[in-house]
Design an enzyme around this catalytic site. Structure first.
Site, PDB file in Angstrom:
ATOM      1  N   ASP A  60       0.796  -1.239   0.000  1.00  9.91           N
ATOM      2  CA  ASP A  60       0.000   0.000   0.000  1.00  9.91           C
ATOM      3  C   ASP A  60       0.822   1.279   0.000  1.00  9.91           C
ATOM      4  OD1 ASP A  60      -2.427  -1.405   0.023  1.00  9.91           O
ATOM      5  OD2 ASP A  60      -2.253  -1.706   2.198  1.00  9.91           O
ATOM      6  N   ASP A 128      13.424  17.402 -10.314  1.00  8.29           N
ATOM      7  CA  ASP A 128      14.129  18.390 -11.147  1.00  8.29           C
ATOM      8  C   ASP A 128      14.418  17.946 -12.580  1.00  8.29           C
ATOM      9  OD1 ASP A 128      14.190  20.014  -8.913  1.00  8.29           O
ATOM     10  OD2 ASP A 128      16.199  19.390  -8.309  1.00  8.29           O
ATOM     11  N   ARG A 163      -4.072  40.767 -15.533  1.00  3.94           N
ATOM     12  CA  ARG A 163      -2.744  41.007 -14.984  1.00  3.94           C
ATOM     13  C   ARG A 163      -1.701  40.154 -15.705  1.00  3.94           C
ATOM     14  NH1 ARG A 163      -4.663  40.291  -8.760  1.00  3.94           N
ATOM     15  NH2 ARG A 163      -5.086  42.469  -8.301  1.00  3.94           N
ATOM     16  N   MET A 170      10.222  24.996  -9.319  1.00  2.00           N
ATOM     17  CA  MET A 170      11.497  24.423  -8.867  1.00  2.00           C
ATOM     18  C   MET A 170      12.313  23.888 -10.042  1.00  2.00           C
ATOM     19  SD  MET A 170      10.887  22.542  -5.253  1.00  2.00           S
ATOM     20  CE  MET A 170      11.135  23.465  -3.737  1.00  2.00           C
TER      21      MET A 170
HETATM   22  O1  F6P Z   1      16.044  18.785  -5.708  1.00  2.00           O
HETATM   23  C1  F6P Z   1      14.705  18.941  -5.454  1.00  2.00           C
HETATM   24  C2  F6P Z   1      14.416  20.326  -4.952  1.00  2.00           C
HETATM   25  O2  F6P Z   1      13.019  20.410  -4.720  1.00  2.00           O
HETATM   26  C3  F6P Z   1      14.881  21.464  -5.853  1.00  2.00           C
HETATM   27  O3  F6P Z   1      13.972  21.701  -6.904  1.00  2.00           O
HETATM   28  C4  F6P Z   1      14.980  22.608  -4.873  1.00  2.00           C
HETATM   29  O4  F6P Z   1      15.906  23.566  -5.329  1.00  2.00           O
HETATM   30  C5  F6P Z   1      15.453  21.921  -3.623  1.00  2.00           C
HETATM   31  O5  F6P Z   1      15.081  20.564  -3.742  1.00  2.00           O
HETATM   32  C6  F6P Z   1      14.926  22.487  -2.342  1.00  2.00           C
HETATM   33  O6  F6P Z   1      15.416  21.717  -1.292  1.00  2.00           O
HETATM   34  P1  F6P Z   1      15.001  21.861   0.226  1.00  2.00           P
HETATM   35  O7  F6P Z   1      13.573  21.451   0.364  1.00  2.00           O
HETATM   36  O8  F6P Z   1      15.928  20.956   0.961  1.00  2.00           O
HETATM   37  O9  F6P Z   1      15.214  23.294   0.582  1.00  2.00           O
END
Ligand code: F6P
Length: 321
Positions: A60, A128, A163, A170
């Protein structure tokens, strides 16, 4: 012959990590291996936070976001002394092979561990999509869909108020989340580390957008392009006269139930990792290339050129405003 295999998740969590853990544990047991989990990534490895598991341990979880093994970003593990402690911990449990699920930092840790005699296999788990050794990383598809869901909602209010909304997504230093979501949403401008624009170019473009027939505009930008996208949006409003807001989607992009694509990818990669371990293949990372699951040595993986997606960049000018 490998007998005992451990698995850990490290770095930023990604949807689909649990599906990978499930596939690794289940197919490892089917192949007669003894399976162990290490909690909290390399931090837990140093601390010996290790447990033997059976197939029910991973019941699960295929649909669950995050990682049941917890994750961490261990600074300590960058030191050889800490890695040697990690090696000792693995030896205490008789674990000779370690599967790590994470991004580039996780891979680097695994490469260093492999130099200390531990057989390490890397699986790409990060939203990423910044690993050249895999066309797609586990978690990217889910994060992309989450971003699209958010942009769909932001489009409604952006259009209602006529707007400009700048949405920061990220990706660490990789523009894939911005690029793919920008195409999927047909936004007016996509700004990534691979395709940056000068501040003047951005201002001129937004000014032009604000005077067009269709006024409201969406812009997607990768994180780290602007030191502070919220202040940048204020500056845009002042300098262009086009009312602009910024939204930082942040860590909600990492959450949620994994998409079907990520579950299938994670399952394929997890089973493949066990297959290559059984074949005696050592110290590699797993990836998906042109639809096939493949592996590269750590050195090959680190030497691969960055993905630039020039084909996708070319199509943007044909379909987006
Ligand atoms: O590597 C994944 C990621 O979400 C990146 O996109 C981002 O820059 C980083 O981790 C943020 O990391 P944390 O949550 O540790 O600040």
């Amino acid at each position: 012959m490998v007998k005992r295999v451990g698995v850990l998740t490290s770095g930023g969590d990604a949807p689909g990590m649990n599906a990978a853990i499930r596939a690794i544990v289940r197919s490892g047991l089917k192949n007669g291996l003894e399976m162990f989990v290490i909690y909290e990534g390399y931090k837990g490895l140093i601390e010996g936070n290790i447990e033997k598991v059976d197939r029910n341990f991973v019941s699960d979880i295929i649909n669950r976001g995050g990682t049941i093994l917890k994750s961490a970003r261990s600074r300590e593990f960058k030191e050889e002394a800490a890695r040697l402690i990690g090696v000792e911990q693995l030896k205490n449990f008789g674990i000779d092979t370690l599967i790590v699920i994470g991004g580039d930092g996780t891979y680097m840790g695994a490469k260093k561990l492999s130099e200390l005699g531990i057989n390490c296999i890397g699986l790409p788990g990060t939203i990423d999509n910044d690993l050249s050794s895999s066309d797609y990383t586990i978690g990217f598809d889910t994060a992309l869909n989450t971003i699209c869901e958010c942009v769909d909602k932001l489009r409604d209010t952006t259009a209602s108020h006529q707007r400009c909304t700048i949405i920061e997504v990220m990706g660490n230093k990789c523009g894939d989340l911005a690029l793919f979501s920008g195409v999927a949403e047909g936004v007016e401008m996509i700004i990534t580390p691979e395709h940056p624009y000068s501040e003047n170019e951005i201002m001129d473009r937004i000014k032009a957008l604000g005077t067009g027939k269709k006024k409201h505009s969406l812009i997607i930008v990768s994180e780290k392009v602007f030191p502070n996208v919220l202040s940048f949006a204020e500056k845009v409003t002042q300098e262009t006269g086009f009312e602009t807001r910024a939204e930082v989607l942040g860590r909600l992009q990492r959450g949620g139930s994994p998409s079907a694509y990520d579950r299938v990818l994670a399952t394929r990669m997890g089973v493949y990792a066990i297959e290559i371990i059984v074949k005696g293949i050592r110290n590699v990372v797993v990836g998906v290339v042109n639809g096939d699951i493949v592996h590269f040595t750590f050195d090959e993986a680190f030497a691969l050129p960055r993905k630039t997606h020039e084909d996708i960049h070319r199509l943007i000018s044909m379909v987006n405003r």
